[in-house]
Design an enzyme around this catalytic site. Structure first.
Site, mmCIF file in Angstrom:
data_model
loop_
_atom_site.group_PDB
_atom_site.id
_atom_site.type_symbol
_atom_site.label_atom_id
_atom_site.label_comp_id
_atom_site.label_asym_id
_atom_site.label_seq_id
_atom_site.Cartn_x
_atom_site.Cartn_y
_atom_site.Cartn_z
ATOM 1 N N ASP A 19 0.155 -6.512 1.714
ATOM 2 C CA ASP A 19 0.219 -7.969 1.577
ATOM 3 C C ASP A 19 -0.926 -8.674 2.318
ATOM 4 O O ASP A 19 -1.391 -8.190 3.351
ATOM 5 C CB ASP A 19 1.576 -8.443 2.146
ATOM 6 N N GLY A 20 -1.321 -9.823 1.771
ATOM 7 C CA GLY A 20 -2.313 -10.664 2.460
ATOM 8 C C GLY A 20 -3.668 -10.695 1.772
ATOM 9 O O GLY A 20 -4.619 -11.301 2.279
ATOM 10 N N ARG A 23 -4.711 -14.417 0.925
ATOM 11 C CA ARG A 23 -5.149 -15.186 2.101
ATOM 12 C C ARG A 23 -6.493 -14.701 2.619
ATOM 13 O O ARG A 23 -7.330 -15.472 3.062
ATOM 14 C CB ARG A 23 -4.079 -15.083 3.219
ATOM 15 N N SER A 64 4.745 -5.923 -8.220
ATOM 16 C CA SER A 64 6.204 -6.044 -8.273
ATOM 17 C C SER A 64 6.643 -6.625 -9.614
ATOM 18 O O SER A 64 5.834 -7.179 -10.367
ATOM 19 C CB SER A 64 6.695 -6.946 -7.132
ATOM 20 N N ASN A 67 5.501 -10.095 -9.791
ATOM 21 C CA ASN A 67 4.068 -10.429 -9.799
ATOM 22 C C ASN A 67 3.538 -10.877 -11.162
ATOM 23 O O ASN A 67 2.439 -11.433 -11.253
ATOM 24 C CB ASN A 67 3.219 -9.251 -9.280
ATOM 25 N N ARG A 192 9.610 -10.179 5.654
ATOM 26 C CA ARG A 192 10.591 -9.958 4.576
ATOM 27 C C ARG A 192 10.386 -8.579 3.984
ATOM 28 O O ARG A 192 9.302 -8.002 4.112
ATOM 29 C CB ARG A 192 10.348 -10.945 3.409
HETATM 30 C C1 FPP Z 1 0.004 -8.845 -2.190
HETATM 31 O O1 FPP Z 1 -0.928 -9.748 -1.602
HETATM 32 C C2 FPP Z 1 -0.702 -7.874 -3.013
HETATM 33 C C3 FPP Z 1 -0.494 -7.664 -4.343
HETATM 34 C C4 FPP Z 1 0.513 -8.409 -5.130
HETATM 35 C C5 FPP Z 1 -1.294 -6.695 -5.108
HETATM 36 C C6 FPP Z 1 -1.678 -5.447 -4.360
HETATM 37 C C7 FPP Z 1 -2.703 -4.739 -5.152
HETATM 38 C C8 FPP Z 1 -3.778 -4.096 -4.627
HETATM 39 C C9 FPP Z 1 -4.015 -3.910 -3.180
HETATM 40 C C10 FPP Z 1 -4.780 -3.503 -5.541
HETATM 41 C C11 FPP Z 1 -4.156 -2.366 -6.309
HETATM 42 C C12 FPP Z 1 -5.078 -1.285 -6.558
HETATM 43 C C13 FPP Z 1 -5.099 -0.120 -5.892
HETATM 44 C C14 FPP Z 1 -6.109 0.862 -6.271
HETATM 45 C C15 FPP Z 1 -4.177 0.212 -4.772
HETATM 46 P P1 FPP Z 1 -0.903 -11.275 -2.038
HETATM 47 O O2 FPP Z 1 -1.781 -11.435 -3.217
HETATM 48 O O3 FPP Z 1 0.511 -11.722 -2.247
HETATM 49 O O4 FPP Z 1 -1.528 -11.968 -0.775
HETATM 50 P P2 FPP Z 1 -1.163 -13.412 -0.207
HETATM 51 O O5 FPP Z 1 0.277 -13.355 0.239
HETATM 52 O O6 FPP Z 1 -2.102 -13.575 0.940
HETATM 53 O O7 FPP Z 1 -1.405 -14.406 -1.307
#
Ligand code: FPP
Length: 238
Positions: A19-20, A23, A64, A67, A192
């Site tokens: 996560d993150g 941001r 998820s 998402n 969470r």
């Molecule tokens: C949550 O951060 C992250 C996700 C919903 C996507 C995670 C996906 C990746 C790290 C790339 C996948 C690819 C590979 C090769 C592992 P967020 O977008 O909710 O962050 P925020 O809370 O700061 O907005």
């Protein structure tokens, strides 16, 4: 002379909510997809580091069931990153000694990505670490699907309701042959579980950290493992 302290063995199964990313990108004035690209790099580094440490299972929340509500551009960006990672992983399978499993309903993914997932899953040569990608995954969805599959087995005469035990139910989950994670890490400061491994996390230690996923380093993983070792795991006993 004091003997050097031996590092305790790492948990055999670590799970991470990556996560993150959003941001991280916002702080730099970049599009959210740039945050996910940086998050994919962190994943590569941490998966390699887990292998070096001797961690047997690494489960990551990559996408998820919720998402899909994000913009089309962001969803397409994450799918593209997954595609290029899996293509690269299929090329380097022997060198990396990784085995892949996918938790989630893959039927909503593009046929191309589904094919890459099944190719990666079917290639199970010698491996050191198993990576479980949670893709179109939700903990409640997983439990509902398992309950439905068990009900169907009852209807078909393979089971009767009295057969159901925790062990039998576990076998209907995506994680059927995987031990529960001892440690679940959530970076980014959020406190969470967000529908991640609801059944499997019953006795997991949670470590919440204030670092954004794209900034997460092997040293952060060391810190989370140290915190895990400091906790006294009692499983409801004394
Ligand atoms: C949550 O951060 C992250 C996700 C919903 C996507 C995670 C996906 C990746 C790290 C790339 C996948 C690819 C590979 C090769 C592992 P967020 O977008 O909710 O962050 P925020 O809370 O700061 O907005």
């Amino acid at each position: 002379m004091a003997l050097p302290m031996e590092k305790p063995a790492p948990p055999q199964h670590i799970a991470i909510i990556m996560d993150g990313n959003g941001r991280w990108a916002k702080k730099r004035g970049l599009p959210r997809t740039a945050g996910h690209a940086a998050g994919a790099e962190s994943f590569r580094t941490i998966a390699n580091y887990c292998r070096t440490l001797g961690v047997k299972y690494l489960t990551v929340y990559a996408f998820s069931t919720e998402n899909w509500k994000r913009s089309q551009e962001e969803v397409a960006g994450i799918m593209k990153l997954l595609r290029s990672y899996l293509e690269e992983a299929l090329r380097d399978m022997e060198k990396n000694r990784v085995r892949f499993r996918f938790f989630g309903d893959l039927t909503r993914l593009s046929p191309e990505l589904q094919k890459l997932c099944s190719d990666a899953q079917n290639r199970s040569e010698e491996y050191d670490v198993q990576v479980n990608f949670c893709l179109n995954y939700g903990g409640r969805d997983e439990i509902v699907r398992a309950a439905r599959a068990f009900a169907q087995d009852c209807r078909d005469g393979r089971h009767s309701p009295e057969d159901l035990s925790e062990a039998l139910f576990s076998g209907y989950l995506y994680s059927a042959d995987v031990p529960d994670p001892e440690l679940i890490i959530r970076p980014s400061g959020e406190l969470r579980t967000s529908n991640f491994l609801l059944w499997q996390s019953a006795y997991s230690e949670f470590v919440f950290m204030n670092v954004l996923w794209p900034d997460f380093t092997p040293e952060d993983l060391d810190r989370a493992i140290e915190e895990y070792h400091r906790r006294n795991r009692r499983f409801g006993g004394t």
